[in-house]
Every structure is written in C-alpha cells, then in structure tokens.
Design a protein around this motif. Structure first.
Motif, PDB file in Angstrom:
ATOM      1  N   LEU A  87      15.892 -17.489  22.125  1.00 32.04           N
ATOM      2  CA  LEU A  87      16.341 -17.971  20.823  1.00 32.04           C
ATOM      3  C   LEU A  87      16.142 -19.480  20.751  1.00 32.04           C
ATOM      4  N   PHE A  88      15.679 -19.941  19.608  1.00 25.30           N
ATOM      5  CA  PHE A  88      15.404 -21.365  19.412  1.00 25.30           C
ATOM      6  C   PHE A  88      16.142 -21.868  18.166  1.00 25.30           C
ATOM      7  N   PHE A  89      16.927 -22.931  18.328  1.00 23.89           N
ATOM      8  CA  PHE A  89      17.519 -23.589  17.170  1.00 23.89           C
ATOM      9  C   PHE A  89      16.403 -24.309  16.422  1.00 23.89           C
ATOM     10  N   GLU A  90      16.447 -24.217  15.080  1.00 24.70           N
ATOM     11  CA  GLU A  90      15.400 -24.801  14.261  1.00 24.70           C
ATOM     12  C   GLU A  90      15.954 -25.875  13.335  1.00 24.70           C
ATOM     13  N   GLU A  91      15.128 -26.843  13.042  1.00 24.95           N
ATOM     14  CA  GLU A  91      15.440 -27.881  12.055  1.00 24.95           C
ATOM     15  C   GLU A  91      14.527 -27.687  10.853  1.00 24.95           C
ATOM     16  N   LEU A  92      15.120 -27.423   9.693  1.00 26.07           N
ATOM     17  CA  LEU A  92      14.356 -27.233   8.460  1.00 26.07           C
ATOM     18  C   LEU A  92      14.450 -28.477   7.586  1.00 26.07           C
ATOM     19  N   ASP A  93      13.471 -28.638   6.697  1.00 23.65           N
ATOM     20  CA  ASP A  93      13.549 -29.746   5.749  1.00 23.65           C
ATOM     21  C   ASP A  93      14.591 -29.436   4.674  1.00 23.65           C
ATOM     22  N   ASP A  94      14.842 -30.403   3.800  1.00 28.59           N
ATOM     23  CA  ASP A  94      15.899 -30.237   2.797  1.00 28.59           C
ATOM     24  C   ASP A  94      15.644 -29.060   1.875  1.00 28.59           C
ATOM     25  N   ALA A  95      14.382 -28.758   1.613  1.00 28.41           N
ATOM     26  CA  ALA A  95      14.056 -27.632   0.733  1.00 28.41           C
ATOM     27  C   ALA A  95      14.117 -26.303   1.462  1.00 28.41           C
ATOM     28  N   GLY A  96      14.236 -26.338   2.782  1.00 30.81           N
ATOM     29  CA  GLY A  96      14.275 -25.104   3.557  1.00 30.81           C
ATOM     30  C   GLY A  96      12.961 -24.369   3.587  1.00 30.81           C
ATOM     31  N   ASP A 139      24.229 -19.806   9.945  1.00 33.96           N
ATOM     32  CA  ASP A 139      25.511 -19.117   9.799  1.00 33.96           C
ATOM     33  C   ASP A 139      26.625 -20.154   9.949  1.00 33.96           C
ATOM     34  N   PRO A 140      26.989 -20.820   8.826  1.00 35.62           N
ATOM     35  CA  PRO A 140      27.982 -21.894   8.925  1.00 35.62           C
ATOM     36  C   PRO A 140      29.319 -21.434   9.494  1.00 35.62           C
ATOM     37  N   GLU A 141      29.743 -20.195   9.198  1.00 39.65           N
ATOM     38  CA  GLU A 141      31.036 -19.731   9.693  1.00 39.65           C
ATOM     39  C   GLU A 141      31.074 -19.704  11.215  1.00 39.65           C
ATOM     40  N   GLN A 142      29.920 -19.404  11.829  1.00 37.28           N
ATOM     41  CA  GLN A 142      29.843 -19.376  13.285  1.00 37.28           C
ATOM     42  C   GLN A 142      29.351 -20.700  13.861  1.00 37.28           C
ATOM     43  N   GLY A 143      29.072 -21.659  12.976  1.00 44.85           N
ATOM     44  CA  GLY A 143      28.575 -22.945  13.436  1.00 44.85           C
ATOM     45  C   GLY A 143      27.161 -22.888  13.969  1.00 44.85           C
ATOM     46  N   LEU A 144      26.352 -21.965  13.454  1.00 41.02           N
ATOM     47  CA  LEU A 144      25.001 -21.769  13.968  1.00 41.02           C
ATOM     48  C   LEU A 144      23.966 -22.288  12.980  1.00 41.02           C
ATOM     49  N   PRO A 145      22.992 -23.057  13.463  1.00 32.60           N
ATOM     50  CA  PRO A 145      21.887 -23.498  12.613  1.00 32.60           C
ATOM     51  C   PRO A 145      20.869 -22.364  12.448  1.00 32.60           C
ATOM     52  N   PRO A 146      19.811 -22.573  11.674  1.00 32.02           N
ATOM     53  CA  PRO A 146      18.730 -21.573  11.637  1.00 32.02           C
ATOM     54  C   PRO A 146      18.182 -21.349  13.048  1.00 32.02           C
ATOM     55  N   ARG A 147      17.844 -20.102  13.355  1.00 36.52           N
ATOM     56  CA  ARG A 147      17.315 -19.762  14.688  1.00 36.52           C
ATOM     57  C   ARG A 147      16.078 -18.901  14.543  1.00 36.52           C
ATOM     58  N   SER A 148      15.104 -19.134  15.402  1.00 38.62           N
ATOM     59  CA  SER A 148      13.947 -18.245  15.472  1.00 38.62           C
ATOM     60  C   SER A 148      13.960 -17.529  16.812  1.00 38.62           C
ATOM     61  N   LEU A 149      13.341 -16.359  16.814  1.00 40.40           N
ATOM     62  CA  LEU A 149      13.391 -15.481  17.990  1.00 40.40           C
ATOM     63  C   LEU A 149      11.992 -15.195  18.497  1.00 40.40           C
ATOM     64  N   THR A 150      11.785 -15.464  19.772  1.00 39.66           N
ATOM     65  CA  THR A 150      10.563 -15.033  20.452  1.00 39.66           C
ATOM     66  C   THR A 150      10.915 -13.826  21.304  1.00 39.66           C
ATOM     67  N   TRP A 151      10.180 -12.737  21.117  1.00 43.67           N
ATOM     68  CA  TRP A 151      10.497 -11.463  21.775  1.00 43.67           C
ATOM     69  C   TRP A 151       9.194 -10.853  22.268  1.00 43.67           C
ATOM     70  N   ALA A 152       9.205 -10.368  23.503  1.00 48.07           N
ATOM     71  CA  ALA A 152       7.981  -9.826  24.087  1.00 48.07           C
ATOM     72  C   ALA A 152       7.374  -8.722  23.237  1.00 48.07           C
ATOM     73  N   SER A 153       8.222  -7.885  22.635  1.00 47.92           N
ATOM     74  CA  SER A 153       7.705  -6.765  21.853  1.00 47.92           C
ATOM     75  C   SER A 153       6.949  -7.215  20.604  1.00 47.92           C
ATOM     76  N   HIS A 154       7.168  -8.460  20.155  1.00 48.84           N
ATOM     77  CA  HIS A 154       6.421  -8.962  19.004  1.00 48.84           C
ATOM     78  C   HIS A 154       4.955  -9.202  19.341  1.00 48.84           C
ATOM     79  N   PHE A 155       4.626  -9.216  20.632  1.00 49.94           N
ATOM     80  CA  PHE A 155       3.256  -9.478  21.038  1.00 49.94           C
ATOM     81  C   PHE A 155       2.405  -8.207  21.052  1.00 49.94           C
ATOM     82  N   GLY A 156       2.979  -7.102  20.628  1.00 50.67           N
ATOM     83  CA  GLY A 156       2.218  -5.858  20.619  1.00 50.67           C
ATOM     84  C   GLY A 156       2.181  -5.227  21.992  1.00 50.67           C
ATOM     85  N   GLY A 157       1.079  -4.593  22.317  1.00 53.50           N
ATOM     86  CA  GLY A 157       0.960  -3.889  23.588  1.00 53.50           C
ATOM     87  C   GLY A 157       0.735  -2.412  23.367  1.00 53.50           C
ATOM     88  N   ASP A 158       0.411  -1.730  24.435  1.00 59.19           N
ATOM     89  CA  ASP A 158       0.077  -0.305  24.374  1.00 59.19           C
ATOM     90  C   ASP A 158       1.092   0.468  25.202  1.00 59.19           C
TER      91      ASP A 158
END
Length: 545
Positions: A87-96, A139-158
């Motif tokens: 999981l990676f915390f992300e910084e977005l611009d003002d327009a998101g 998620d302001p209630e949890q104090g979490l900024p935007p997050r992106s997810l890197t997951w092995a299954s997103h890379f495809g595979g057979d």
C-alpha cells in the motif's frame, strides 16, 4: 466459506521418502484448512481424456484437478503467506486529478464502468488508478490519505496451466518449466514422484521491491519505493531429494526457507507449531502407510500449549491460580474432547484478555490475536509492559496478572463442570456445526444443517480445527476442508475424505455421508485404474449433450 475476523486458517502438507514408508514408495498428504459449509469447498473427481489424466480434489467449475495426482507424480499445496500486496500513501493535487511522483505530477487513469443490478438501474462507478495500481479514496474518519495498491495478481499470469502441468509432470524439471507463468497467490508446493523423488518449492513470483519490505504503507510520491516487477523464478525457495531417500518435506504455512537461503522473503508466516509437530512425528518411524498417515492428520497434541504451560511453571501463584497451573503442568498438551484441554482454553482466553484487551480498548486498536504474541510475552520475548493494565493507576507485574487470569479460569471451569479437571468437557465448548448457504431460511436452514459435533484439537494442532470465542463457547469455524493421501508403493490406491459429502442436494444420500468418517479420521479409497474404478463403482450418472 466465511471466516470470522481474527481467525487464521492455514493448511498442512508433507511428503516422506521411500525409506520411511511400509510400501517402499514415496508418500504424500494434504489437508487445506478453510471455512466450513454444506456443501463443502471441494469436489472429488477423476478427470481423464487423451491429453489429461488426474485425480483428486477440484473446485466446481474448474476444468482441472487442483490438489491430487497424475500418472507420475502427486502434489499438495499450502499457502506461503507471502506479502504480495503493498500500500502506498498518495499525494494528489488540489483538483484531485493528478498524483505526485518526485517533482512531477502525473494524471490519474480514470475508468467509468456500469454494474448491472437485477431489478434496478445499473450502478455507475468511477475507478481511478495510479502507476502503482488502483486508488482508494481518502478516509478522513480513519485519518487515511488516498492510497494506491500494488498487488501481484494485477500483473496477470497463467494460473490454470500450472494445474495441467502438475498432472502430467514426470520430473521436477518439467514442473519448474511449466509453472514459470504462475504469478499469484504464492503456494508451498510439495510433490512426491512415482520414482521416489521428493520436491518442494514456492510457486508464484516474489516482488522485486526497491526498498522496504511492504509491511507498512510507503510514500507513493518517493520513487525510491515500489516494485520493479518480480525477482527471477530461480530466487524462489526449493528443495530436492532424489531416490533413494528417507527425507521428509513439511509445510504448514511456516517459514519454508531452506538452510543457506539468502533471499529476503517478506511474509506473515505462521508459528511453526503444526510444522514442528508433523516433522517430529514423521521422524519417529519408517513404516508410514495410509492408516498411520490418517492418524497423524488427526493428531491433536499442541506444541504451542506445551510451550505456554512451560512458561507458567515458575510463577509464584497460590490458591485457585496454583491449582490451575499445577493441573496444566501435569497435562500432556493433548487437546482431547475431555480433560485439561478445557482448562487450557479458559486460561488462554483469560491471559489474552489480561495482556492485550486493555490496550486494545484504550487505544482503539485491533486486538492482537493469535498464539505468537502471548507466548512471546510469557517467555520474556515481548515488552512486559503489555502485562500492565492501562485502565488502572497501578503497574501490575507478571505474577500478579497470572494469578488473576489463572484463578478466574479455574473458577469458571469449576462452576461449569466441577472440581475434577479430567471430567471437564472441552467438546462442549469446541464444536462444529456445518451450515448450508441457506441456513438463515426458517425451517429449511434447520433441515440443511448438521451438528453440532464436539471436536478435539485447535488451530495450532495438526488436526487444525480452529475456533474463536463467541460468548461462553469456542465454536469451530475452520479446519481440514478435505484430506488426501497418495502412497506410490501402492499406485492403484489413494485415500480421500470430505467433511460432508459430494452432493449439495438434501435428498441425496451423498449430501452428508462422509461426516462421521471424516471427523473420526477415517478416509475412503480413491481408485485410479479403470479396473479398480469398475470394482468400486456402486452407481453411474451419464450426462448426454
């Protein structure tokens, strides 16, 4: 297959070389631990055609055997517990609309999809992604900024090709070549070949992290963090024993890295209680066969319980606490349906609560479940500050907390079952109820349900009937979802069992006809040759196009 939060199902597999079997052939066993239901997860099948020949367990709808045997090899899986998501915390611009990478700002990838919903209008979704993967909104209630997810299954595979390769493989080399395209989820593969070869490896790809181990979120804007694809497959752990061999291979969601393995392997390994017990038992004899292996699959002696009790032995206790401690010290660690297993369950619950529940409430953080933190705390390998009750102004010490917890457990047990610990009924706490997906339907749910069945064991025994406290009971919520044994000294035979039956139809005799045998550790033959199948056949169902 719902699992209660905090529960941790796993699996067992092992193989023994020809030098340790009665038949003189390699032997392999597997029992994956999953949530229970009727009908169960697995369907036993033999699939045979000119280009494919395999028997074992499959998932309904898949065109291949997932766990089983082919003509030349048998295979078994357990989860590697590999950390395949970062999981990676992300910084977005003002327009998101853009995200930062170093000094640059890159546009988010946006996909608009419509989800069809029966009886309602399609639901529109906007999916946004960074170069690392899908983006979760802040998620302001949890104090979490935007997050992106890197997951092995997103890379495809057979995924499916690996199962076809395993069914026909004659050598470990053919397996290595055939599983190269498998990416995730990572699994501990153990194999026993007809020629006596034993082979173990991790299938799936290991992330090539630039820095860190992925356990905590990383700053997405810092290019020093992230994945550079995957490490080469040669980086995966492996072991090979060629005949003649009396070696044993074991995996039970524990750390399977062989001696000398230098590659980092970030994973949430289970403590080695089950794996060490299996290995301990396997090394005791050289005449393993179907019956002895089935008995080992039903082993309920807990190395975890033995170690925890040993950590209590030197405490300065009195009264009921001393009585509880002394009863446990005299116990052999077998989580049988009757006896001190019930006392151990009550003591463990009290100790877990005394050590961790006060911090969980005070700081509003999840309760650190599982056996490892408690054992490390009592063995002095975790900060003793955990033993202090943060809800009181006093600073409680180790023996003070043990005195309270053991005395409370003893009194609960005496109130429930009387003074004689040997008569305490662990099975009345620890029972399995097999529920259908329609269990909540009035009347019908009761007809489809089976149980409760009092059971021995725990999530830390080889017979891993795992549970979680619900009020005053400890219901079993996961465990062996099937059992499978192949002995290459008797190639026409295998043994199998399901915790229910083959059929999902209430009126079918095979809806629940294996429950009694399975819970007693008895398995049934799984013939291989056409002649053996014909002799064992009691009915046929022919499907015509």
């Amino acid at each position: 297959m719902k699992i209660t939060p905090g529960a941790a199902p796993g699996s067992n597999n092992w193989a023994v070389g020809p030098g340790r079997t009665a038949s003189g052939g390699a032997l392999i066993a597997n029992d994956p631990h999953l949530g229970y239901a009727l009908p169960g997860v697995w369907y036993q099948a033999l699939l045979r055609c000119p280009t494919y020949d395999a028997a074992g367990m499959t998932l309904p709808g898949l065109p291949a055997v997932v766990l089983g045997r082919g003509p030349y090899a048998a295979w078994a899986f357990t989860s590697t517990m590999l950390d395949e998501q970062d999981l990676f915390f992300e910084e977005l611009d003002d327009a998101g609309e853009r995200y930062r990478r170093g000094d640059a700002w890159l546009p988010l990838e946006v996909e608009r999809v419509a989800i069809a919903v029966r009886g309602r209008k399609p639901q529109a979704l906007v999916l946004r992604s960074t170069d690392r993967g899908p983006l979760f909104e802040a998620d302001p209630e949890q104090g979490l900024p935007p997050r992106s997810l890197t997951w092995a299954s997103h890379f495809g595979g057979d995924l499916m090709s690996a199962f076809f390769v395993l069914a026909g493989a004659r050598t470990p080399g053919e397996v290595e070549e055939g599983i190269a395209g498998y990416v995730a989820p990572a699994q501990n593969l153990v194999m026993a070949f007809a020629d006596g070869t034993l082979y173990q490896t991790v299938i799936g790809r290991l992330p090539a992290r630039r820095s860190g181990d992925g356990r905590l979120p990383s700053p997405g804007w810092d290019p020093a963090y992230g994945w550079d694809g995957f490490l080469p497959r040669t980086a995966n752990p492996r072991r090979l024993f060629e005949p003649p061999t009396d070696a044993v291979l074991v995996s039970a969601n524990n750390d399977v890295r062989p001696p000398g393995y230098a590659q980092r392997l970030p994973a949430d390994f289970f403590p080695p209680f089950r794996a060490d017990r299996i290995r301990e038992r396997l090394l005791e004899r050289r005449d393993w066969d179907f019956e002895a292996t089935a008995e080992l699959e039903s082993d309920v002696t807990s190395r975890y319980a033995r170690q925890l009790v040993a950590a209590l032995a030197g405490a300065e206790l009195s009264g009921d606490a001393a009585r509880a401690r002394d009863a446990l010290v005299a116990w052999d660690g077998e989580l049988a349906r009757r006896g001190a297993a019930a006392l151990f369950a009550l003591v463990e619950r009290q100790l877990q609560g005394a050590a961790f529940s006060d911090e969980a409430r005070h700081f509003a953080v999840p309760f650190p479940g599982g056996p490892d933190p408690l054992l490390r705390l009592l063995q002095g390998r975790l900060d003793p500050a955990w033993l202090d009750d943060v809800a009181t102004p006093d600073v409680e010490g180790r023996d003070e907390i043990l005195e309270r917890a053991l005395a409370a457990a003893w009194r609960q047990g005496v109130k429930r079952w009387g003074e004689d610990v040997e008569e305490w009924d662990y099975g009345s706490l620890h029972a399995l109820t097999l529920r259908h997906r329609l269990d909540a339907v009035p009347v019908l749910g009761r007809l489809l349900r089976r149980g409760p069945f009092p059971l021995p064991g725990s999530g830390n025994t080889v017979a891993a009937f795992g549970s979680r406290w619900q009020g005053g009971s400890l219901p079993v919520i996961y465990g062996p979802s099937m059992r499978w044994i192949v002995d290459w000294g008797l190639p026409e035979a295998a043994r199998a069992g399901l915790p229910g039956g083959q059929s999902g139809h209430l009126a079918d005799s095979h809806y629940d006809d294996q429950i009694e045998d399975f819970l007693a550790g008895r398995l049934h033959p799984a013939p291989w040759s056409e002649q053996a199948i014909a002799r064992a056949t009691v009915s046929e169902l022919i499907l015509l196009p």
